[in-house]
Enzyme design. Structure first.
Site, PDB file in Angstrom:
ATOM      1  N   LYS A   1       2.133  -0.438  -6.922  1.00 47.34           N
ATOM      2  CA  LYS A   1       2.123  -1.424  -5.736  1.00 47.34           C
ATOM      3  C   LYS A   1       3.349   0.249  -5.068  1.00 47.34           C
ATOM      4  CE  LYS A   1       1.788  -4.854  -5.597  1.00 47.34           C
ATOM      5  NZ  LYS A   1       0.509  -5.714  -4.152  1.00 47.34           N
TER       6      LYS A   1
ATOM      7  N   ASN B   1      -2.730  -7.851   1.656  1.00 49.34           N
ATOM      8  CA  ASN B   1      -2.211  -8.999   0.575  1.00 49.34           C
ATOM      9  C   ASN B   1      -2.460  -9.121  -1.204  1.00 49.34           C
ATOM     10  OD1 ASN B   1       0.225 -11.007   0.415  1.00 49.34           O
ATOM     11  ND2 ASN B   1      -1.660 -11.492   0.087  1.00 49.34           N
TER      12      ASN B   1
ATOM     13  N   TYR C   1       0.427  -2.362 -12.642  1.00 52.47           N
ATOM     14  CA  TYR C   1       1.246  -2.916 -11.330  1.00 52.47           C
ATOM     15  C   TYR C   1       1.803  -2.228 -10.375  1.00 52.47           C
ATOM     16  CZ  TYR C   1       2.395  -7.058  -8.269  1.00 52.47           C
ATOM     17  OH  TYR C   1       3.469  -7.663  -7.388  1.00 52.47           O
TER      18      TYR C   1
ATOM     19  N   VAL D   1     -12.001  -6.703  -1.932  1.00 57.28           N
ATOM     20  CA  VAL D   1     -10.793  -5.786  -1.755  1.00 57.28           C
ATOM     21  C   VAL D   1     -11.867  -4.308  -2.154  1.00 57.28           C
ATOM     22  CG1 VAL D   1      -9.090  -6.884  -0.187  1.00 57.28           C
ATOM     23  CG2 VAL D   1      -9.022  -6.254  -2.584  1.00 57.28           C
TER      24      VAL D   1
ATOM     25  N   ASP E   1     -11.051 -13.853   1.219  1.00 52.54           N
ATOM     26  CA  ASP E   1     -10.392 -14.261  -0.703  1.00 52.54           C
ATOM     27  C   ASP E   1     -11.723 -14.266  -1.210  1.00 52.54           C
ATOM     28  OD1 ASP E   1      -7.268 -15.453  -1.695  1.00 52.54           O
ATOM     29  OD2 ASP E   1      -9.167 -15.602  -2.678  1.00 52.54           O
TER      30      ASP E   1
ATOM     31  N   ALA F   1       7.740 -14.756  -4.000  1.00 53.25           N
ATOM     32  CA  ALA F   1       7.604 -16.094  -3.494  1.00 53.25           C
ATOM     33  C   ALA F   1       6.916 -17.255  -4.528  1.00 53.25           C
ATOM     34  CB  ALA F   1       7.001 -15.802  -2.542  1.00 53.25           C
TER      35      ALA F   1
ATOM     36  N   SER G   1       6.418  -4.478  -4.475  1.00 56.52           N
ATOM     37  CA  SER G   1       6.839  -5.163  -5.505  1.00 56.52           C
ATOM     38  C   SER G   1       7.749  -4.804  -5.371  1.00 56.52           C
ATOM     39  CB  SER G   1       5.512  -5.685  -6.512  1.00 56.52           C
ATOM     40  OG  SER G   1       6.479  -5.940  -7.147  1.00 56.52           O
TER      41      SER G   1
ATOM     42  N   ARG H   1       1.100 -18.553  -7.834  1.00 52.32           N
ATOM     43  CA  ARG H   1       0.660 -18.691  -9.272  1.00 52.32           C
ATOM     44  C   ARG H   1       1.022 -17.176  -9.907  1.00 52.32           C
ATOM     45  NH1 ARG H   1      -5.953 -17.029  -8.947  1.00 52.32           N
ATOM     46  NH2 ARG H   1      -5.848 -15.270  -7.996  1.00 52.32           N
TER      47      ARG H   1
HETATM   48  P1  NAD Z   1      -2.002 -14.985  -5.149  1.00 56.58           P
HETATM   49  O1  NAD Z   1      -2.074 -15.242  -6.774  1.00 56.58           O
HETATM   50  O2  NAD Z   1      -1.204 -16.541  -4.834  1.00 56.58           O
HETATM   51  O3  NAD Z   1      -2.058 -14.583  -4.421  1.00 56.58           O
HETATM   52  C1  NAD Z   1      -3.467 -13.922  -3.470  1.00 56.58           C
HETATM   53  C2  NAD Z   1      -4.803 -14.418  -3.643  1.00 56.58           C
HETATM   54  O4  NAD Z   1      -5.557 -13.108  -3.233  1.00 56.58           O
HETATM   55  C3  NAD Z   1      -5.779 -15.021  -4.401  1.00 56.58           C
HETATM   56  O5  NAD Z   1      -5.945 -16.181  -3.059  1.00 56.58           O
HETATM   57  C4  NAD Z   1      -6.525 -14.058  -4.751  1.00 56.58           C
HETATM   58  O6  NAD Z   1      -7.829 -15.542  -4.737  1.00 56.58           O
HETATM   59  C5  NAD Z   1      -6.771 -13.229  -4.251  1.00 56.58           C
HETATM   60  N1  NAD Z   1      -7.671 -11.847  -4.430  1.00 56.58           N
HETATM   61  C6  NAD Z   1      -6.866 -11.288  -5.425  1.00 56.58           C
HETATM   62  N2  NAD Z   1      -8.131  -9.748  -5.949  1.00 56.58           N
HETATM   63  C7  NAD Z   1      -9.016 -10.035  -4.648  1.00 56.58           C
HETATM   64  C8  NAD Z   1     -10.163  -9.347  -4.604  1.00 56.58           C
HETATM   65  N3  NAD Z   1     -10.133  -8.089  -4.699  1.00 56.58           N
HETATM   66  N4  NAD Z   1     -10.682  -9.536  -3.199  1.00 56.58           N
HETATM   67  C9  NAD Z   1      -9.661 -10.211  -2.351  1.00 56.58           C
HETATM   68  N5  NAD Z   1      -9.225 -11.424  -2.904  1.00 56.58           N
HETATM   69  C10 NAD Z   1      -8.555 -10.867  -3.607  1.00 56.58           C
HETATM   70  O7  NAD Z   1      -0.781 -14.480  -4.984  1.00 56.58           O
HETATM   71  P2  NAD Z   1       1.354 -14.168  -4.453  1.00 56.58           P
HETATM   72  O8  NAD Z   1       1.842 -14.106  -5.048  1.00 56.58           O
HETATM   73  O9  NAD Z   1       0.777 -14.346  -3.514  1.00 56.58           O
HETATM   74  O10 NAD Z   1       1.016 -12.421  -4.293  1.00 56.58           O
HETATM   75  C11 NAD Z   1       0.299 -12.100  -2.696  1.00 56.58           C
HETATM   76  C12 NAD Z   1       1.006 -10.684  -2.526  1.00 56.58           C
HETATM   77  O11 NAD Z   1       2.290 -10.208  -2.761  1.00 56.58           O
HETATM   78  C13 NAD Z   1       0.546  -9.655  -3.814  1.00 56.58           C
HETATM   79  O12 NAD Z   1       0.023  -8.409  -3.791  1.00 56.58           O
HETATM   80  C14 NAD Z   1       1.599  -9.271  -5.493  1.00 56.58           C
HETATM   81  O13 NAD Z   1       1.665  -8.639  -5.753  1.00 56.58           O
HETATM   82  C15 NAD Z   1       2.164  -9.298  -4.148  1.00 56.58           C
HETATM   83  N6  NAD Z   1       3.589  -9.893  -4.674  1.00 56.58           N
HETATM   84  C16 NAD Z   1       4.823 -11.260  -4.610  1.00 56.58           C
HETATM   85  C17 NAD Z   1       5.587 -11.406  -5.075  1.00 56.58           C
HETATM   86  C18 NAD Z   1       5.605 -12.954  -5.711  1.00 56.58           C
HETATM   87  O14 NAD Z   1       6.717 -13.054  -5.856  1.00 56.58           O
HETATM   88  N7  NAD Z   1       4.512 -13.600  -5.418  1.00 56.58           N
HETATM   89  C19 NAD Z   1       6.169 -10.228  -6.028  1.00 56.58           C
HETATM   90  C20 NAD Z   1       6.314  -9.148  -5.122  1.00 56.58           C
HETATM   91  C21 NAD Z   1       4.850  -9.140  -4.503  1.00 56.58           C
END
Ligand code: NAD
Length: 909
Positions: A658, A589, A654, A563, A526, A686, A641, A689
């Site tokens: 995706k 992720n 996005y 990443v 992260d 889920a 997503s 943030r």
């Molecule tokens: P989150 O913000 O809690 O977690 C994402 C994490 O990725 C963060 O801790 C952030 O610091 C890290 N991150 C961001 N850019 C980065 C980089 N360049 N290199 C390394 N780390 C990096 O969000 P989440 O909801 O847990 O999302 C996780 C994944 O699920 C994401 O790809 C998001 O697009 C996808 N997603 C989430 C939802 C949802 O409902 N939460 C829905 C669809 C897709």
């Protein structure tokens, strides 16, 4: 102090649902309905009072030194040998010392309590210090009889002695009366039973109170001094009323176990006594009676030592480990109550040379092999030359007992051609912990339960019966350790290394924690940036998750790379390889959001999102794939997503990124195939943030990442066969999303391209998604477009296309049911159909009616496993069931023979 020093029990795993007896024979004996509650224990075909006695005795000897036993008494009224000491067989199986007394106590249901008093008094006399009394019975009855309902099979063992006493013996009182409620003449198989009412009133109703009051008088005690009261009586109501008449409150009376096991003959007083001991606390006073041609009453007080007794199966453990069946015919077959054709192979000579049996007594009955004095290598059987090629010493083997050594399945087979009372015959090789192998039968299991590496324990069983000469052969078989198959099926990641990007928070954190909990070593990547990816980033997010994993005993390392850059991706993978030496799992992720309506979507915001999601996945996956290829194993999960799959206002960047990940998966699944690398995609919902300001608060509350994690963990597992699939998942709901292609419409001809007007005219057909299909790859899709399926392909998948869908077959199943062919048929089929069109359905046939439902039935008689295409071909009449079976396309579990009813009961084709 003198008294009970240990206990053990064995109730066969099979339990016959009493309703099955009624369903089978209620037409003939409707009154048996009155006692058709619960289930009765039932010996497997290779069990009898001797084998059960051995298992109960082994349970009793847990944590005790068997070499300290001075005597073994076996009590039973159903012993296989009238003149060959049965206790001697049990002693040989337990590999007990030769210089001890063994004796059979028999001919009465109270034989066990009589043997127990004899043993206790012999210890009181100071001649002996340690005696085991084992009771075991498997009583035969005719079919459709109350006694068939009342009785159960089982064995229970008690050791008595003068040290480590768990229940002090306070005294006993006995009555001997030639009261004949039932008897079995010397040349008869079944008991002759006198009128039930008389047995109740003049038997139990008079003799039990008399013996209890006799004991009270002798010891100067009353019911006030009894905490638990044990006596057998299979008449449930009389069981209760006798206790009430004696002044015992209902809590004092130990249950007669009718619902869970039935009365286990001579063993039953011990069985109920042990059930009472299992719940007892120090100071509890237990009164136990045995009944039969008079009665015995014994009085005990539980000591502190009961709390120190090592764990054992006992009655509670035996009751918990069960397989219920409603296959009454199986019961009849196992008990020899129906005569089936066993085929000419069963006529092979079965005579046992008792001279050989004596020479190999320790090996056959005691499972004693050898261990080399020179190199410590164990082997079975014992031989003159050590099996270890590095050693090869001569005459170096000492006796080595294998019976209690842990073992695992090394190879196995299910043989339908071998003679077996319960086909298929399952046998194979077991590997003992610490060395030694043996080829043995597997029992007390279904073929589906067995797998390589499954922990098994050795159990003493009947190998065969020489009916002509009345001889029973015994040997050791392997039985799956209870719960081991389920444990083996648990998704574990021991020795696996996983990278989870963006694992410092939200979903990634949940994945990392769960992977680590299940044994994986995890790289927690992260960057620790802001929600929109801005800022310098910080190491704290990844560090926190690593600390959490370590605190709960897991292994993890933090990585703070970005990443979004090729170097970042390389570094993340290198962290896995440098720290843990390999990489097996990658979850892409990491994610950020930069939402804007499209017109306002400037290149910077477009690019930032592309860089983290799509390019980020590329940067990490490329080196990861390289490492996985080396291992010939890999599991990759992409994160898409709903915004990408279906669209969402304000998220063009996005959505595009995706959906790009889906494209990446589609091709990677093809490139990874030959290296056993599976690539799938999760579309999560889920609380995190990223969603805190877009999700309604009540939904946000319910959407814990932990509800998405199980799907991702499954996709990362070794057993995951899926590749190239997308799964929506959130709040415990799951479904699959896919790109489907509609039916092809051909217009124009090679010389004349079609006109736009023709497109217009055919719009509804072209636009139709009727019968839309998923395509394996671009070639398949192009082929489907320009050359629609010819209909003669033999593959399961193409057959599936041809023959419609599986659900439709089940929808139509009720209509194709031939009620007139179902007279007397009572069967439940479970269908587990794999492949894209698959799923689980079950079909219940009963009372000439057929019902079909989706899902898994709790107690199917027969389980049918097929690929969707093969199933459709079979049900369409194109693939004969027998051919499907012999070619391995049709796998049948449970009652194999029931599967033959399918062609009889349904109109096929
Ligand atoms: P989150 O913000 O809690 O977690 C994402 C994490 O990725 C963060 O801790 C952030 O610091 C890290 N991150 C961001 N850019 C980065 C980089 N360049 N290199 C390394 N780390 C990096 O969000 P989440 O909801 O847990 O999302 C996780 C994944 O699920 C994401 O790809 C998001 O697009 C996808 N997603 C989430 C939802 C949802 O409902 N939460 C829905 C669809 C897709």
């Amino acid at each position: 102090m003198i008294g009970i020093t240990s206990y053990g029990a064995y109730i066969p795993r099979l339990r016959l649902d009493r309703m099955a007896i009624f369903q089978g024979m209620g037409w003939f004996a409707p009154a048996i309905m009155m006692v058709a509650q619960g289930e009765r224990s039932m010996c497997n075909w290779d069990e009898d009072p001797i084998t059960m006695a051995v298992e109960a005795s082994r349970d009793c000897l847990r944590g005790r030194d068997k070499n300290k036993l001075d005597a073994l008494y076996l009590a039973s009224t159903t012993l296989p040998f009238a003149d060959r000491q049965n206790a001697g067989i049990v002693s040989a199986a337990l590999n007990l010392r030769d210089d001890m007394i063994t004796a059979d106590h028999t001919s009465s249901q109270k034989a066990a309590t009589t043997a127990l008093i004899t043993a206790l008094e012999s210890i009181q006399g100071g001649q002996r210090h340690n005696i085991m009394v084992t009771a075991s019975d498997s009583r035969e009855t005719r079919t459709a009889y109350f006694y068939e309902m009342w009785f159960g099979d089982g064995a229970a063992a008690l050791t008595v002695g003068d040290t480590d006493v768990i229940a002090e013996y306070k005294g006993s009182y006995s009555l001997s009366m030639d009261f004949v409620d039932h008897y079995r003449g010397a040349d008869k198989k079944y008991d002759y039973v006198w009128e039930e009412r008389w047995t109740r009133d003049a038997g139990y109703g008079e003799i039990i109170p008399k013996v209890v009051n006799g004991l009270f008088d002798k010891l100067g005690i009353s019911m006030e001094d009894v905490d638990r009261l044990v006596y057998p009586c299979f008449f449930k109501r009389d069981h209760r009323s006798i206790a009430a008449g004696l002044g015992a409150t209902p809590e004092k009376l130990v249950d007669n176990m009718h619902e869970v096991c039935g009365e286990t003959g001579a063993a039953h007083s011990f069985m109920m006594f042990i059930a009472a001991l299992e719940e007892a606390k120090p100071g509890d006073r237990i009164l136990m009676c045995g009944f039969g041609q008079g009665a015995n009453a014994l009085y005990f007080e539980v000591t502190d030592n009961i709390t120190k007794l090592p764990g054992r199966n006992g009655v509670a453990g035996s009751l918990a480990h069960k397989k219920s069946t409603d296959n009454y015919l199986k019961w009849l077959k196992f008990r020899g109550l129906i005569n089936t054709e066993m085929g000419i192979r069963a006529e092979a000579p079965t005579q046992t040379a008792t001279s050989v049996l004596w020479r190999k007594n320790k090996m056959i009955l005691g499972l004693v092999g050898g261990k080399c004095r020179e190199c410590n290598t164990p082997q079975f059987p014992k031989a003159d030359i050590c099996v270890n090629p590095e050693c090869g010493a001569f005459h170096s083997q000492e006796d080595y007992e294998f019976a209690d050594v842990e073992a695992k399945v090394k190879t196995y087979t299910g043989d339908l051609l071998a003679v077996s009372v319960d086909p298929p015959a399952i046998y194979g090789m077991v590997q003992f912990e610490g060395g030694g192998r043996a080829v043995v039968d597997f029992t007390d299991c279904e073929l589906e339960d067995i797998r390589v590496g499954l922990p098994v324990k050795m159990a003493f069983k009947r190998k065969g019966v020489d009916k002509e000469r009345g001889f029973v052969n015994y040997f050791w078989k392997a039985v799956p350790v209870p719960g081991a198959a389920a444990e083996k099926d648990r998704i574990r990641f021991d020795d696996r290394v996983a990278v989870v990007t963006g694992a410092g928070a939200g979903l990634g954190r949940a994945y990392a924690l769960e992977l680590a909990k299940r044994g994986a070593r995890v790289v927690v990547n992260d960057l620790g940036g802001a929600r929109d990816g801005s800022g310098q980033g910080s190491s704290s997010a990844a560090d926190k998750v690593v600390d959490e994993i370590k605190a709960s005993g897991g292994e993890a390392v933090a990585n703070y790379d970005n990443v979004a850059t090729p170097e970042g991706g390389e570094n993340i993978v290198r962290t896995a390889l440098d720290t843990f030496g390999r990489l097996d799992i990658l979850i892409n992720n990491a994610g950020i959001l930069r939402d804007k309506s499209f017109i306002k979507m400037d290149p910077e915001n477009w690019k930032a999102v592309m860089d983290v999601h799509l390019n980020g996945a590329y940067h990490v996956t490329r080196p990861a794939m390289d490492a996985m290829k080396e291992n010939g194993y890999g599991r990759i999960v992409m994160t898409t997503s709903a915004a990408g799959l279906y669209g969402n206002f304000g998220q063009t960047n996005y959505s595009a990124a995706k959906m790009g990940l889906v494209g990446l998966m589609n091709t990677l699944k093809l490139e990874g195939k030959k290296y056993n690398i599976k690539v799938n995609t999760i579309a999560p919902i889920a609380a995190s943030r990223l969603t805190e300001d877009v999700m309604p608060p009540e939904l946000f509350e319910k959407s814990k990442p932990e509800f998405v994690a199980p799907m991702v963990i499954y996709l990362c597992g070794e057993n995951c066969r899926e590749s190239g699939a997308i799964f929506n998942s959130g709040m415990g709901y799951f479904n699959r999303a896919a790109i489907l292609t509609g039916p092809t419409v051909a217009l124009g001809n090679p010389d004349n391209p079609p006109t736009p007007e023709q497109i217009h005219e055919n719009w509804n057909k072209i636009n139709s998604m009727d019968g839309a299909k998923e395509m394996e790859d671009a070639n398949t899709a192009i082929f489907a477009l320009i050359a629609p399926p010819a209909g003669d392909s033999q593959t399961a998948e193409s057959a599936a296309r041809e023959d419609g869908d599986v659900q439709a077959v089940f929808d139509k199943m009720v209509n194709s049911f031939k009620a007139d062919a179902a007279a007397g048929v009572d069967v439940i089929f479970q269908f587990n159909i794999s492949g894209p069109g698959g799923g689980e359905w079950y079909c219940v046939i009963k009372d000439l009616a057929c019902t079909v439902a989706k899902g898994a039935h709790e107690k199917p008689a027969c389980t049918i496993k097929m690929a969707d295409g093969d199933f459709l071909a079979m049900m369409g009449g194109k693939l004969p069931a027998m051919q499907a079976f012999t070619s391995g396309k049709l796998l049948i579990g449970g009652d194999v023979m029931k599967s033959q009813l399918l062609e009889k009961l349904f109109v096929i084709g």
